[in-house]
Design an enzyme around this catalytic site. Structure first.
Site, PDB file in Angstrom:
ATOM      1  CE  LYS A  98      -1.280   1.431   3.921  1.00  0.00           C
ATOM      2  NZ  LYS A  98      -1.382   2.581   4.764  1.00  0.00           N
ATOM      3  CB  THR A  99       3.527   2.484   2.317  1.00  0.00           C
ATOM      4  OG1 THR A  99       2.697   2.252   3.458  1.00  0.00           O
ATOM      5  CG2 THR A  99       4.299   3.773   2.525  1.00  0.00           C
ATOM      6  CG  ASP A 125      -2.193   5.918   4.260  1.00  0.00           C
ATOM      7  OD1 ASP A 125      -2.542   4.898   3.640  1.00  0.00           O
ATOM      8  OD2 ASP A 125      -1.331   5.901   5.156  1.00  0.00           O
ATOM      9  CD  GLU A 126      -3.946   2.790   7.289  1.00  0.00           C
ATOM     10  OE1 GLU A 126      -4.962   2.106   7.054  1.00  0.00           O
ATOM     11  OE2 GLU A 126      -2.846   2.295   7.585  1.00  0.00           O
ATOM     12  CD  GLN A 180      -5.453  -4.455   7.089  1.00  0.00           C
ATOM     13  OE1 GLN A 180      -4.652  -4.313   8.018  1.00  0.00           O
ATOM     14  NE2 GLN A 180      -5.079  -4.393   5.823  1.00  0.00           N
ATOM     15  NE  ARG A 232      -1.685  -7.111  11.013  1.00  0.00           N
ATOM     16  CZ  ARG A 232      -1.642  -6.346   9.935  1.00  0.00           C
ATOM     17  NH1 ARG A 232      -0.686  -5.469   9.789  1.00  0.00           N
ATOM     18  NH2 ARG A 232      -2.553  -6.471   8.976  1.00  0.00           N
TER      19      ARG A 232
END
Length: 682
Positions: free
Chosen positions: A33-34, A212-213, A243, A589
């Site tokens: 994503k980043t 973002d997010e 998420q 995770r």
């Protein structure tokens, strides 16, 4: 730039090269994503030639903003001013500095922090819990509800009282030219809403916006973005509906689910290639999240080969569970695994107590991330202070901590005065209060407080007697007399704090059961030793809540507490789909090895309770068994419902919204469209 683009997969490149129009990058866990969002920003500046000043990139933390800015600038080959890449609230601060004069206010305002906010509220009102009032005011502001509207909507007396406090609080801020954290966005929206020319001018300036997010945005942030897109629709948002785990603090998963309804003709690009986890881990994650109805839908695909199957372990109780986990971790470390590549996650912070003790006993060093160790939590320290005073009434340090808990009308100045007088009399504070005549005590404190102090002394002496004669009755009597749990009601994280108190009570009962001849002093000595973690040289493993683990990754991961009532958390205010998303976040995770743990019994609300294995283990395909089906409550026109913010209302219409239902609700003349999962039937 061509070389950089060649390192992207097809979906990532598609997202980077889409310039105009609304774009939703649905980025699965570990899907780069980043990398995608920073490459897109660099592409806009470097390849397309858009001036940095015409871009705006917003995220939620300063840390994320700094990392993204550095990565984007590292990709740019042309000379460029740094683009505006910051948090939502930093953008609000910068905007207000330039434009707050339009609200008739000077731009030398001061931003107050949470502590300042609570002090102001306490000056206005000392009856209701300050934290509750602060939380409600924040909720009102983020829903763009002014004090007058808050008062009109309030049904309960306490909430009408809070609305009045909100009004006085706002007046105080205005008079002293202060703004709180929520005002940074609330006032920014107000300025854009009330000044169409300024709104159009600002929108023209920031012609290319990235968020973002996006799954963590709330109603106010959505409406602010709509204002910023007044003259264009070049909005790119990045997020993952699977998420979305912050509903409890105001985030609306509907923002990402209904992005195409809020911004017409949106393109959706799904990033499904996962670069973090092995296929067995992703198979479990995909199987679990597939059970959610309110989602856009995607399937994570592993790019890593091989991988061990996901393990499940079942223990009789939390003590056995912590021993098994600690032993497994010690074996990993002995094989050369670095401790910081290992983590243990849990849904409820109270579960850390038995885990911490198991790690301590085994000599495994740990760091607790994003929270306090069990024995360092305020409500537990209060309980321990009560026990210490009952054991030793001359313990002034512990007495001062609890003498006004629950409240007995004693401020800091009064407590200091009692302490000074006791020193002058050569006595401990408890002894000094006990020996004062009624008139002398009323000379030190108000009459009502004097009566409560007399009762306090009597209760402590009674509990001291019980602890010596019938210790098994002691902990129930402590709660009965001082109502510790009652004092936590209405506070933020109320359920968490009460769960911690229940965990402590359960620990005490178990200790007495195992050591029937033990004294209260021995119990205190035992937990003091347990709460002091041995200083082990070298690195530590990590233990944390699932919420705290968001954005992190570990080679070896253990998730404990996979039982009904713990994960998923079940009860008032819990959302099963959000609980399932928490399970999904926890699983994703893990990079190489994942172990899910459950127990047959655990201390639950202060009592040992037999527990069912979490439905999530079954839904993830890790065991056989019948599914626990959630009730599918259907709404119809005329139904009465309740919303956390808007109160009671009547359903006027029902329509389909993706996999959810959208309700048109009339809250006493205030009409709102709200997803069915955000209200409850009356």
């Amino acid at each position: 730039m061509d070389e950089i683009l060649s390192n992207l997969n097809e979906a990532q490149r598609s997202a980077v090269e889409r310039i105009d129009g609304p774009l939703l990058i649905l980025a699965g866990a570990g899907s780069g994503k980043t990398k995608t969002i920073t490459t897109r920003l660099a592409y806009l500046l470097d390849q397309v030639g858009i001036p940095a000043g015409n871009t705006l990139t917003l995220t939620f933390t300063n840390k994320a903003a700094k990392e993204m800015r550095e990565r984007a600038m590292g990709l740019i080959t042309q000379n460029s001013y740094p683009p505006l890449l910051c948090t939502f609230h930093k953008f609000g601060l910068l905007f207000l500095k330039f434009h707050i004069h339009l609200l008739g206010r000077a731009n030398n305002f001061v931003v107050i922090d949470t502590d300042d906010k609570k002090k102001i509220i306490k000056k206005i009102n000392a009856d209701l819990p300050t934290a509750l009032i602060a939380s409600e005011i924040s909720r009102y502001k983020n829903s763009l509800i002014d004090p007058e509207e808050a008062y009109a909507q309030a049904e309960l007396t306490n909430y009408k009282h809070i609305a009045k406090i909100y009004e006085e609080y706002e007046a105080y801020l205005l008079k002293n030219n202060l703004v709180d954290f929520d005002d940074l966005l609330c006032l920014t929206y107000k300025l854009l809403d009330e000044n169409p020319d300024l709104c159009a001018q600002t929108s023209e300036k920031y012609r290319y916006i990235m968020i973002d997010e996006y799954q963590d945005t709330n109603e106010l942030q959505l409406r602010l973005l709509q204002k910023l897109c007044t003259t264009h629709n070049n909005l790119c948002v990045v997020g993952d509906d699977d998420q979305s785990i912050y509903g409890w603090r105001g985030a609306h998963v509907r923002n990402i689910l209904e992005f195409d309804q809020d911004f017409a003709d949106a393109m959706v690009v799904k990033l499904e290639h996962n670069y973090r986890s092995t296929q067995p881990i992703l198979t479990v994650a995909n199987a679990l999240i597939e059970h959610n109805r309110s989602r856009l839908g995607k399937t994570l695909i592993a790019t890593k080969t091989g991988g061990d199957e996901v393990q499940t372990i079942t223990s009789n109780d939390e003590s056995e569970e912590s021993q098994k986990i600690a032993k497994a971790i010690k074996e990993l470390i002995s094989k050369g695994v670095r401790p910081n590549e290992i983590a243990v996650l849990y849904r409820i912070n109270a579960l850390s107590r038995s885990l911490e003790e198991g790690l301590n006993r085994t000599g495994v060093a740990y760091k607790l991330v994003g929270g306090l160790r069990f024995y360092d939590r305020a409500e537990i320290k209060d309980l321990i202070s009560y026990l210490r005073v009952i054991t030793n009434v001359h313990d002034n340090f512990s007495l001062k901590r609890i003498i006004n808990k629950p409240k007995r009308g004693l401020g800091k100045a009064t407590i200091d005065k009692i302490e000074l007088s006791s020193i002058e009399a050569g006595k401990s504070m408890f002894e000094f209060i006990s020996t004062l005549s009624d008139s002398d005590l009323e000379g030190l404190v108000r009459k009502k407080s004097a009566g409560e102090l007399r009762d306090f002394v009597a209760e402590i002496l009674e509990l001291r007697r019980v602890s010596e004669e019938a210790i098994y009755r002691f902990i129930d009597l402590l709660e009965e007399r001082f109502k510790i749990k009652e004092t936590l009601k209405g506070l933020p994280d109320e359920a968490e704090k009460i769960a911690n108190v229940d965990e402590f009570y359960g620990l005490f009962r178990d200790y007495v059961k195992q050591n029937p001849e033990a004294s209260l002093a021995e119990f205190l000595n035992d937990i003091t030793l347990q709460s002091e973690q041995d200083q082990v040289e070298g690195e530590s493993i990590y233990i944390m809540s699932i919420h705290a683990s968001k954005g992190l990754e570990f080679e070896h991961l253990f998730v404990i507490g996979l039982e009904e009532g713990f994960l998923p958390l079940i009860g008032d205010g819990s959302d099963l789909e959000e609980e399932r998303r928490l399970g999904y976040v926890a699983i994703t995770r893990a990079k190489s090895n994942l172990t899910l743990s459950n127990v047959n019994s655990r201390f639950y609300k202060g009592r040992r309770t037999d527990l069912q294995k979490s439905r999530f283990i079954n839904e993830a395909g890790l065991c056989e068994g019948s599914l626990i089906l959630e009730k599918n409550t259907s709404y119809k026109k005329g139904d009465l419902v309740r919303h956390k913010i808007f109160g009671a209302g009547r359903v006027e219409g029902v329509s389909k919204a993706g996999r959810e239902f959208k309700l048109s609700i009339n809250f006493g003349g205030n009409k709102r469209d709200i997803l069915a999962s955000f209200v409850e039937k009356l």
